[in-house]
Design an enzyme around this catalytic site. Structure first.
Site, mmCIF file in Angstrom:
data_model
loop_
_atom_site.group_PDB
_atom_site.id
_atom_site.type_symbol
_atom_site.label_atom_id
_atom_site.label_comp_id
_atom_site.label_asym_id
_atom_site.label_seq_id
_atom_site.Cartn_x
_atom_site.Cartn_y
_atom_site.Cartn_z
ATOM 1 N N SER A 60 6.419 -6.412 1.779
ATOM 2 C CA SER A 60 7.599 -5.929 1.061
ATOM 3 C C SER A 60 8.862 -6.390 1.765
ATOM 4 C CB SER A 60 7.567 -4.400 1.011
ATOM 5 O OG SER A 60 6.268 -3.940 0.727
ATOM 6 N N ARG A 84 -23.997 7.384 15.277
ATOM 7 C CA ARG A 84 -23.698 7.435 13.850
ATOM 8 C C ARG A 84 -22.340 6.787 13.626
ATOM 9 N NH1 ARG A 84 -28.077 9.539 14.570
ATOM 10 N NH2 ARG A 84 -29.118 10.897 13.074
ATOM 11 N N ARG A 103 0.466 -5.173 -5.872
ATOM 12 C CA ARG A 103 0.481 -6.467 -5.200
ATOM 13 C C ARG A 103 1.097 -7.465 -6.170
ATOM 14 N NH1 ARG A 103 -2.352 -7.779 -1.061
ATOM 15 N NH2 ARG A 103 -3.527 -6.155 0.026
ATOM 16 N N ASP A 116 0.127 2.144 8.580
ATOM 17 C CA ASP A 116 -0.386 1.368 9.715
ATOM 18 C C ASP A 116 0.565 1.309 10.910
ATOM 19 O OD1 ASP A 116 -2.687 0.763 8.214
ATOM 20 O OD2 ASP A 116 -1.665 -0.918 7.260
ATOM 21 N N GLY A 168 -9.200 13.725 21.273
ATOM 22 C CA GLY A 168 -10.022 13.804 22.472
ATOM 23 C C GLY A 168 -11.150 12.786 22.476
ATOM 24 N N VAL A 224 17.092 8.609 -1.303
ATOM 25 C CA VAL A 224 17.958 7.524 -1.790
ATOM 26 C C VAL A 224 18.667 7.965 -3.072
ATOM 27 C CG1 VAL A 224 17.912 5.223 -2.855
ATOM 28 C CG2 VAL A 224 16.650 5.641 -0.726
ATOM 29 N N THR A 225 17.894 8.523 -3.986
ATOM 30 C CA THR A 225 18.452 8.896 -5.289
ATOM 31 C C THR A 225 19.533 9.965 -5.156
ATOM 32 O OG1 THR A 225 16.315 8.418 -6.308
ATOM 33 C CG2 THR A 225 17.850 9.771 -7.589
ATOM 34 N N GLY A 258 0.824 -1.203 0.000
ATOM 35 C CA GLY A 258 0.000 0.000 0.000
ATOM 36 C C GLY A 258 0.859 1.254 0.000
ATOM 37 N N ASP A 294 4.916 -4.952 5.610
ATOM 38 C CA ASP A 294 5.240 -6.311 5.980
ATOM 39 C C ASP A 294 5.581 -7.202 4.780
ATOM 40 O OD1 ASP A 294 5.205 -8.016 8.375
ATOM 41 O OD2 ASP A 294 3.738 -9.160 7.197
ATOM 42 N N THR A 326 4.448 2.458 5.562
ATOM 43 C CA THR A 326 3.031 2.080 5.630
ATOM 44 C C THR A 326 2.354 3.000 6.617
ATOM 45 O OG1 THR A 326 1.471 0.447 6.502
ATOM 46 C CG2 THR A 326 3.713 0.276 7.288
ATOM 47 N N LYS A 333 -21.770 17.406 25.200
ATOM 48 C CA LYS A 333 -22.529 17.535 23.963
ATOM 49 C C LYS A 333 -22.217 16.429 22.959
ATOM 50 C CE LYS A 333 -24.578 21.247 25.303
ATOM 51 N NZ LYS A 333 -25.920 21.072 25.856
ATOM 52 N N ASP A 378 2.779 -0.796 11.605
ATOM 53 C CA ASP A 378 2.766 -2.151 12.170
ATOM 54 C C ASP A 378 3.987 -3.000 11.789
ATOM 55 O OD1 ASP A 378 2.159 -2.383 9.519
ATOM 56 O OD2 ASP A 378 0.456 -3.720 9.780
ATOM 57 N N ARG A 394 -5.135 -2.058 9.813
ATOM 58 C CA ARG A 394 -5.070 -3.533 9.730
ATOM 59 C C ARG A 394 -5.188 -4.137 11.142
ATOM 60 N NH1 ARG A 394 -0.836 -6.005 5.812
ATOM 61 N NH2 ARG A 394 0.493 -5.470 7.566
#
Lengths: 320, 320, 320, 320
Positions: C105, C243, C72, C127, C185, C23-24, C11, C103, C125, C214, C129, C171
């Protein structure tokens, strides 16, 4: 007309890329070829011209600035420069030109028109100071950018119970100051199109303070005077310790607002509609919420930009 | 300790409200009472003090500035002022104080400590120039605000193939310039903590141009010199027509970033943890990603703020 | 090593372009050649590889997504695919590879390492994670984007005195929910790493209401359950008319925050430092505010990502 | 008329606070007293009414939502409820009422008018679906918020070469989809006011892909169908793997745009101008860039909102 070109000139404004995209895509949709001219009239005279394809304007609608670049080029005020430009256009087989820019750019387009070359002007400047239109491309983004800054400054002004002078762009026009000032809840808005009285400004600040008001924000159009000068003159009327914030070039860039992109798209579409019917010598605008095209010579020579002065009165009656 | 108070002092910084909220809620959660002092040390001496309830800090976490207001108050540097402040605190039955602010505010907290009144300092300033912590409340928001402006200016710089000098806040510290400069892809970053050579700056601009680079952005910390002075000196090395943009007070306000709100919440929580155990004379910080508390006298007298100079080297090797 | 390549996989995350740029540029600065591989491991196997020059990464630091594209490509889990990839790299004379991603990758990079080809992983990523680092590229931007949405939803929740369930990405990790929840909050934060009790959630909402609060905002990590399921289960404990707002793909894009750009720049710089010394089989991270490199096999097999659970406790004590 | 009141009703919209501020300040400027009614018509019937002073609307112009709160209250459709409301107004000596809201709110205002109580409606809804005006308060902010999301999604769509269906709010109106779609460069815009052919949508996606287009964005008004249903139907025409993003409640909140604040200020000012001359039974709007007031009964019974369908055609000719 089977082949047109487009250039951007003068100060860049958010939405110019959306207009270039609209001109390019609409022209291709209608079976025309489109050429992009880099660096405005300078690039025109130098022949810095290349064909634009569908993909060249992909992923551009959201970008600030102008990917065709812009440049000042006073030489285009000369007949020699203008004829050289037309020569280049003819060399590429180009039959019509779209010019996106402000006042100076319009004069370039008008010159081409007077030499018989069909040009259409699209108003693109953050200053909103072009005759023939209620709104220019870039103005809506600029007032939102100024507004963000006013909102930020309000945080500091409130936290420290301070008065701020916020100087905003606009050249000789007060439009940015008026709109951003009303939207930002400015205590006072100082513009070139309306006289002001420093004693009244000072009185208003004092009254607000006496009433317990935490912040005081004064939005000042650069066309009136500089922010520091204003603060100095204000200091003659009392000990306000006003801070000055000058919002400069940051206001020109950034991703265009929804309204600027829609307006730019409509203007670009309209320009192609006109040129494909061989109609040149026109400038495009939005008047009373309708897209219009008016004679560029007449508009430049007799037209006049009028800021919405009802906002001035409005602000005096709702901001205190 | 059953009753504590909180004040904000010095320049406002985004996230101060999040810290006040955390102190208030955490104290109430732990069974303490909390009082808010308006206008910093000035309000402390004047006794502008009121009890804070849960609802008083509701809907505040996202707001810029400080809803307890701030003020300069040089009188607090005198022993007389300090004792008067302690008198007020005792009058309200307050046993500990949280001070959120920058360098000057810490000195106030240190003075109270020396008089035997438990005070805890929380670093709150956009400048990131406080010893005892890697990051201050407000710094992350400020660099993001500066970055937005750099991104906007890049649009204009690219469109016009121009060089811009962008002067940013930071007092004597280069942190804002370093972080925003690296993030903004600045060609050069000029900070007080590292010498620079104007001839090399000029050389870099020229090399970029020769290579076809469209824009050149130089981020300049205000602690080095003003942007206009810098442009003047640069002009001695070539005809760069550099534009100057001074990002002033707009950088102080605005809704705090996620990281500033989290940091402020952690700092506020920690301050209450300390005070409820009667630990004062401390200042809170984040060091190597961990919340720490150090002796405020030692930190102020022997500590030193070190900007991350690895960013300086990094920028030279990735931005050209 | 004289020639390296870079790809992005999995992703997209804001800041990937800043890492590619670092890097470049760093590689070119150090005299190496750099190749960009389009579409991740799919492009690697297909040989969709081109040389990157200084200008190719210009005007990219501020852009979201990845200009090298991602995809992918489960086929890279096979030895056959991996050997084919190495064959392509060798065909181009490439001696080392930088892989930016999550992960999956990292597993690709680990496979290359096991086959003896030097690869370095950079955690990218939203995430957060990935083992071996406290923060991944994209996480800071993502929590700010989520936060903006929480702030908007608070306006509506307050105006209508409503409860909102805000489901956020991540994830199986609760990091986004934790950080954005504390910053926003949130009354409650529901994450996979900490059990929760629906009856307590309901009780907290009721207590807030009874106290006159409220709005009530519950931030829910997608790894726990979907927002609508949560609302259904909550409804069993009372008539909350909650909601649900699901913040989906909008959270992945956007211009990277200052911190993500700085982190990405540091990671990219470090990757080149390692590869130019022929060090592969590593993954880069930031630990306790320091850039580190750890063995990729060990990190993936034995490492574990730990969200900052102190934020969970913190939130319970300051948000009610 | 010496005493008026104001309420907000229906879904909240950014700019409502700016309108409340304008009504309050303008009324005080003109020597009238102003009362604020909490929770819309529910609060009116319950008598949740209080006097508003200058300072009550300070620091509010920039806030999203409505600080007078809003609520659904179907009971106001009954004559009994309406008469009870008028009774409360009379009890407070209130002679005229400003109602800010959407369709349902207008019906409440119309009912009061029919009972002889002067009420003026101000169009406030993000959906832009109110007769009698070209634009409603909140619409401009909403399209900019949607646009930000589209811009973010484009990053991901481009990075992964994907098709996205973006479902946007608007109830039965296509205005948000049309404006945000054109501004966002959507490949297709699907609205209730214009039929569409799924086979053509699929064909356009395929043609774009074949031409090498990286992303495809389809903006879908919720009034047509849900995003997931659309994706399912689209899948019958080819293997597009379209992702769906539903932009829900996040679109309602947030700080209002410059244009929404200016529009809200003008509407509020106008409402007071009318009431102070005892003119009720009217609704305010902007038509062809001019502030107008039309008979509320006639407008609701015979008026019809027309989205700008020229945008639909425009998009087909510039977005491919």
């Amino acid at each position: 007309m089977k082949r047109i070109a487009i250039l951007t000139s003068g100060g860049d404004a958010p939405g110019m890329n959306a207009a270039i995209r609209a001109v390019t895509r609409k022209a291709i949709y209608d079976g025309l070829e489109v050429y992009g001219i880099n660096y405005g009239f300078a690039g025109l005279v130098a022949g810095d011209i290349r064909k634009l394809e569908i993909a060249d304007v992909g992923d551009k609608v959201q970008r600030g600035g102008t990917f065709l670049y812009s440049a000042r080029y006073p030489e285009f005020a000369t007949v020699e420069g203008q004829l050289k430009g037309i020569e280049q256009l003819k060399k590429f087989g180009i039959e019509g030109l779209v010019v996106i820019g402000g006042d100076g750019s319009y004069h370039g387009a008008m010159a081409l028109t007077k030499h018989g070359f069909p040009a259409v002007g699209i108003p693109g400047t953050i200053d909103n100071d072009i005759p023939g239109t209620d709104f220019t491309i870039g103005f809506d983004t600029a007032i939102n950018t100024v507004l963000e800054s006013i909102d930020r400054i309000r945080d500091t002004a409130t936290s420290h119970v301070r008065t701020f002078i916020i100087e905003v762009m606009g050249r000789n026009a007060g439009d940015i100051a008026l709109w951003a000032g009303v939207a930002g809840g400015a205590d006072d808005i100082i513009i070139p199109e309306h006289e002001f009285d420093m004693a009244s400004v000072a009185k208003k600040i004092k009254e607000g303070r006496d009433r317990g008001k935490k912040h005081c924000l004064i939005v000042l159009a650069e066309g009136v005077m500089g922010g520091n000068d204003f603060a100095d003159k204000l200091a003659e009327y009392g000990d306000f310790h006003a801070r000055v914030s000058v919002l400069g070039h940051v206001v020109r860039g950034g991703s265009p607002s929804a309204r600027d992109r829609v307006l730019a798209s409509k203007f670009g579409w309209k320009a192609v509609e006109l040129l494909k019917e061989n109609k040149g010598g026109l400038c495009i605008g939005i008047r009373d919420n309708e897209i219009v095209a008016t004679d560029i010579v007449d508009t430049l020579e007799n037209g006049k930009h009028h800021p919405d002065l009802s906002l001035y009165t409005l602000n005096q009656e709702i901001s205190f």
